[in-house]
Design an enzyme around this catalytic site. Structure first.
Site, short mmCIF file in Angstrom:
data_model
loop_
_atom_site.label_atom_id
_atom_site.label_comp_id
_atom_site.label_asym_id
_atom_site.label_seq_id
_atom_site.Cartn_x
_atom_site.Cartn_y
_atom_site.Cartn_z
N THR A 24 -124.65 -55.55 -32.63
CA THR A 24 -125.17 -56.53 -31.67
C THR A 24 -124.59 -57.91 -31.96
OG1 THR A 24 -127.22 -55.26 -31.66
CG2 THR A 24 -127.30 -57.43 -30.65
N LYS B 188 -126.90 -52.18 -23.33
CA LYS B 188 -127.40 -51.44 -24.49
C LYS B 188 -128.18 -50.32 -23.83
CE LYS B 188 -129.09 -50.73 -28.78
NZ LYS B 188 -128.50 -50.74 -30.12
N ALA C 116 -126.07 -46.98 -30.51
CA ALA C 116 -127.21 -47.12 -31.43
C ALA C 116 -126.80 -46.38 -32.69
CB ALA C 116 -128.46 -46.49 -30.83
N GLY C 117 -126.93 -47.05 -33.84
CA GLY C 117 -126.49 -46.40 -35.08
C GLY C 117 -125.00 -46.13 -35.01
#
Ligand SMILES: Nc1ncnc2c1ncn2[C@@H]1O[C@H](COP(=O)(O)OP(=O)(O)OP(=O)(O)O)[C@@H](O)[C@H]1O
Ligand SMILES: [Mg+2]
Length: 234
Positions: free
Chosen positions: A17, A38, A118-119
């Site tokens: 981010t 996102k 994500a991750g």
């Protein structure tokens, strides 16, 4: 039709981010119209009965985007877990086609849309799909954010090798330092990574204390011109 860039990481908390937000801000300064996404955010706090996807809100602000938050984040989920797990817990089915449709909409409005995962890249979105499937569906190149600390050589090479194995285009790697106090071996470690990396190393961003997330320091640490050239936006 604008272009897209998928921002993945070698792990959660590596600075996806932060790097995506810095890229959005720096590109805005250069007069680019940047969109952000996102598409799935987990661990969203519930405030006044509504889930708040904080990465999506941060990216929207950095990009100066007027797009509705629901277009930026299709799935805001409460449980702090992998998307497939958090979606199961919420009784939600994540639909990759729905994300792709939102992405195409954003591409009609912006020159470049940054999409944060994500991750890492193998994190599951559904019982059968992970982020590599989403990248394939969106047809966009991948930027890998890696952390500078010990362990990064293995994590970064595994991410790049697996993406290459799946024929996903890797545009490059940015090494970031989300924590202070670098280990004495960090510099030598990065050198060893650079020698083995079969993708452009586009920058090494130092730890920037919270109060001064100084954009000019990020700019000095990143080869933005090379990134733009690799994206055919130079
Ligand atoms: N270079 C840096 N200097 C100082 N702080 C940083 C830096 N990069 C990231 N951080 C901080 O580290 C934390 C983790 O970064 P960030 O939220 O960008 O990680 P992430 O990879 O997006 O995590 P997630 O997987 O949860 O989306 C944040 O508090 C962020 O502000
Ligand atoms: Mg994030």
């Amino acid at each position: 039709m604008g272009k897209g860039l998928f921002i993945t990481g070698t792990d959660t908390g590596v600075g996806k981010t932060f790097v995506a937000g810095a890229l959005a801000s720096l590109l805005r300064i250069r007069q680019f119209d940047v969109g952000v996404m996102k598409p799935v955010e987990t661990g969203c706090p519930r405030l006044d009965g509504r889930l708040h996807p904080q990465d999506a809100i941060y990216l929207k602000e950095k990009a100066g985007s007027d797009d509705p938050l629901d277009d930026i984040c299709s799935y805001a989920l409460e449980m702090a877990a992998a998307p497939s797990v958090a979606a199961d817990a919420a009784g939600v089915a994540i639909d990759l086609d729905r994300i792709a449709a939102r992405f195409r909409d954003l591409c009609t409005r912006h020159q470049l849309t940054l999409v944060e995962g994500a991750g890492g890249i193998l994190v599951p979105l559904t019982d059968t799909a992970d982020y590599t499937d989403l990248v394939r569906k969106l047809h966009i190149p991948v930027l890998v954010v890696a952390r500078a600390s010990l362990g990064t050589i293995n994590h970064t090479l595994l991410t790049v090798h697996w993406a290459s194995h799946l024929k996903l285009p890797i545009v490059g790697v940015v090494v970031n330092s989300p924590a202070g106090s670098p280990a004495p071996s960090e510099q030598a470690n990065l050198h060893a990574l650079a020698k083995r990396l079969q993708a452009p190393l586009l920058g090494c961003i130092p730890y920037l204390p919270e109060a001064s997330h100084d954009l000019s320091l990020v700019e000095k640490s990143l080869d933005l011109n090379r990134l733009l050239a690799l994206l055919d936006l130079g």
